[in-house]
Design an enzyme around this catalytic site. Structure first.
Site, PDB file in Angstrom:
ATOM      1  N   ALA A  69      -5.512   0.546   1.544  1.00 21.41           N
ATOM      2  CA  ALA A  69      -5.373  -0.589   0.506  1.00 21.41           C
ATOM      3  C   ALA A  69      -5.950  -0.012  -0.987  1.00 21.41           C
ATOM      4  CB  ALA A  69      -5.123  -1.749   1.106  1.00 21.41           C
ATOM      5  N   ARG A 110      -0.687  -2.253  15.888  1.00 22.05           N
ATOM      6  CA  ARG A 110       0.318  -3.140  15.770  1.00 22.05           C
ATOM      7  C   ARG A 110       0.840  -1.687  14.936  1.00 22.05           C
ATOM      8  NH1 ARG A 110      -3.761  -7.269  13.453  1.00 22.05           N
ATOM      9  NH2 ARG A 110      -5.104  -6.320  15.236  1.00 22.05           N
ATOM     10  N   ARG A 128       8.117   2.593  -0.129  1.00 24.15           N
ATOM     11  CA  ARG A 128       7.710   0.880  -0.020  1.00 24.15           C
ATOM     12  C   ARG A 128       7.624   0.187  -0.789  1.00 24.15           C
ATOM     13  NH1 ARG A 128       2.457   1.502   3.872  1.00 24.15           N
ATOM     14  NH2 ARG A 128       2.959  -1.348   4.952  1.00 24.15           N
ATOM     15  N   TYR A 154       3.986   3.184  11.197  1.00 20.76           N
ATOM     16  CA  TYR A 154       2.137   3.956  11.315  1.00 20.76           C
ATOM     17  C   TYR A 154       1.749   4.741  12.000  1.00 20.76           C
ATOM     18  CZ  TYR A 154       0.200   1.040   7.186  1.00 20.76           C
ATOM     19  OH  TYR A 154       0.456   0.361   6.168  1.00 20.76           O
ATOM     20  N   HIS A 204      -1.388   9.771   2.837  1.00 18.38           N
ATOM     21  CA  HIS A 204      -0.486   8.954   3.210  1.00 18.38           C
ATOM     22  C   HIS A 204       0.060   8.745   4.198  1.00 18.38           C
ATOM     23  CE1 HIS A 204      -3.121   6.266   0.028  1.00 18.38           C
ATOM     24  NE2 HIS A 204      -2.141   7.340  -1.035  1.00 18.38           N
ATOM     25  N   PRO A 231      -9.570   1.017   5.347  1.00 17.57           N
ATOM     26  CA  PRO A 231      -9.445  -0.035   5.432  1.00 17.57           C
ATOM     27  C   PRO A 231      -7.896  -0.313   6.738  1.00 17.57           C
ATOM     28  CG  PRO A 231      -9.011  -0.472   3.033  1.00 17.57           C
ATOM     29  CD  PRO A 231      -9.670   1.158   3.797  1.00 17.57           C
ATOM     30  N   ASN A 232      -7.966  -0.568   7.910  1.00 16.51           N
ATOM     31  CA  ASN A 232      -7.285  -1.107   8.692  1.00 16.51           C
ATOM     32  C   ASN A 232      -6.948   0.586   9.756  1.00 16.51           C
ATOM     33  OD1 ASN A 232      -7.994  -4.068   8.498  1.00 16.51           O
ATOM     34  ND2 ASN A 232      -6.682  -3.939   6.234  1.00 16.51           N
ATOM     35  N   GLU A 266      -5.698  12.885  -1.429  1.00 14.91           N
ATOM     36  CA  GLU A 266      -5.326  11.756  -0.777  1.00 14.91           C
ATOM     37  C   GLU A 266      -4.004  12.071  -0.247  1.00 14.91           C
ATOM     38  OE1 GLU A 266      -3.541   9.824  -4.323  1.00 14.91           O
ATOM     39  OE2 GLU A 266      -2.773   8.337  -3.199  1.00 14.91           O
ATOM     40  N   ASN A 283      -7.413   9.149   3.204  1.00 13.59           N
ATOM     41  CA  ASN A 283      -6.212   8.130   3.838  1.00 13.59           C
ATOM     42  C   ASN A 283      -7.429   7.192   2.692  1.00 13.59           C
ATOM     43  OD1 ASN A 283      -4.989   6.029   4.065  1.00 13.59           O
ATOM     44  ND2 ASN A 283      -4.135   7.018   5.244  1.00 13.59           N
TER      45      ASN A 283
HETATM   46  O1  CA2 Z   1       0.406   4.443   4.565  1.00 11.63           O
HETATM   47  C1  CA2 Z   1      -0.284   4.884   4.860  1.00 11.63           C
HETATM   48  O2  CA2 Z   1      -1.475   6.029   5.323  1.00 11.63           O
HETATM   49  C2  CA2 Z   1      -1.363   3.958   4.375  1.00 11.63           C
HETATM   50  O3  CA2 Z   1      -2.587   3.885   3.930  1.00 11.63           O
HETATM   51  C3  CA2 Z   1      -1.808   2.505   4.849  1.00 11.63           C
HETATM   52  C4  CA2 Z   1      -2.677   1.373   4.673  1.00 11.63           C
HETATM   53  C5  CA2 Z   1      -2.147   1.221   3.573  1.00 11.63           C
HETATM   54  O4  CA2 Z   1      -2.355   0.117   2.893  1.00 11.63           O
HETATM   55  C6  CA2 Z   1      -1.754   1.755   2.127  1.00 11.63           C
HETATM   56  O5  CA2 Z   1      -0.384   1.415   1.231  1.00 11.63           O
HETATM   57  C7  CA2 Z   1      -0.557   3.173   2.814  1.00 11.63           C
HETATM   58  C8  CA2 Z   1      -2.552   0.600   5.135  1.00 11.63           C
HETATM   59  C9  CA2 Z   1      -3.448   0.613   7.227  1.00 11.63           C
HETATM   60  C10 CA2 Z   1      -3.192  -0.171   7.939  1.00 11.63           C
HETATM   61  O6  CA2 Z   1      -2.820   0.270   8.803  1.00 11.63           O
HETATM   62  C11 CA2 Z   1      -2.767  -0.826   9.903  1.00 11.63           C
HETATM   63  C12 CA2 Z   1      -2.729   0.144  11.072  1.00 11.63           C
HETATM   64  C13 CA2 Z   1      -2.075  -0.931  11.987  1.00 11.63           C
HETATM   65  C14 CA2 Z   1      -2.200  -2.165  12.009  1.00 11.63           C
HETATM   66  C15 CA2 Z   1      -2.992  -2.747  10.600  1.00 11.63           C
HETATM   67  C16 CA2 Z   1      -2.690  -2.166   9.614  1.00 11.63           C
END
Ligand code: CA2
Length: 149
Positions: free
Chosen positions: A77, A18, A107, A23, A100, A10-11, A98, A74
């Site tokens: 969340a 953003r 974090r 990221y 990330h 997700p996301n 896994e 990946n």
């Molecule tokens: O660091 C990673 O790859 C995560 O899997 C990214 C997830 C986060 O919940 C994990 O704890 C770590 C979040 C991805 C959200 O990506 C976004 C990208 C741009 C704007 C907003 C969110």
């Protein structure tokens, strides 16, 4: 020829729009293109997918059995919440790495928990989009039992 699935949760479709400080500035399409170039170099087949839906991710993991030799995941969340993804990984008996972008251990404390880690081959985190390429090397190394060159 080995086939691997890179599966994004997700996301991650929002990458590059953003939070570039967390990221990076590449989009998921940019990362996919780099992974496809690397797959061609390594001589492996690559499937690349993203879903915001837990059940769809579970379905894609199930469908990997008999199709892919390994999964780079990946889970976003869902890493920190999803017993369903953990059970899906256990059920398919495929190597799962896994992945990330960020260092989840540096974090918020809720990100230190991973339901994926206990059933994964290993974890790569904190290297930004380079982690996708590192994971491909690690997966191929595992599948061929050869160290990455
Ligand atoms: O660091 C990673 O790859 C995560 O899997 C990214 C997830 C986060 O919940 C994990 O704890 C770590 C979040 C991805 C959200 O990506 C976004 C990208 C741009 C704007 C907003 C969110």
């Amino acid at each position: 020829m080995h086939s691997i699935l890179i599966l994004n949760g997700p996301n991650l479709n929002l990458l590059g729009t953003r939070q570039p400080e967390v990221y990076g500035s590449e989009t998921l399409a940019d990362i996919e293109a780099r992974c496809r170039d690397k797959a061609a170099d390594l001589g492996i087949e690559l499937a690349f997918a993203q879903s915001n839906h837990e059940g769809t991710l579970v379905d894609l993991i199930h469908e990997s059995r008999g199709t892919h030799a390994g999964i780079i995941l990946n889970a976003g969340a869902y890493t920190h919440t999803s017993v369903a993804l953990r059970d899906a990984i256990s059920s398919v008996e495929l190597p799962v790495i896994e992945l990330h972008l960020s260092n989840i251990h540096a974090r918020e404390s809720f990100r230190h928990v991973s339901h994926i880690a206990p059933v994964a081959l290993g974890q790569i985190c904190g290297f930004g989009s380079a982690g996708y390429l590192l994971s491909m090397d690690a997966m191929l190394s595992h599948l061929t039992q050869k160290p990455p060159s």
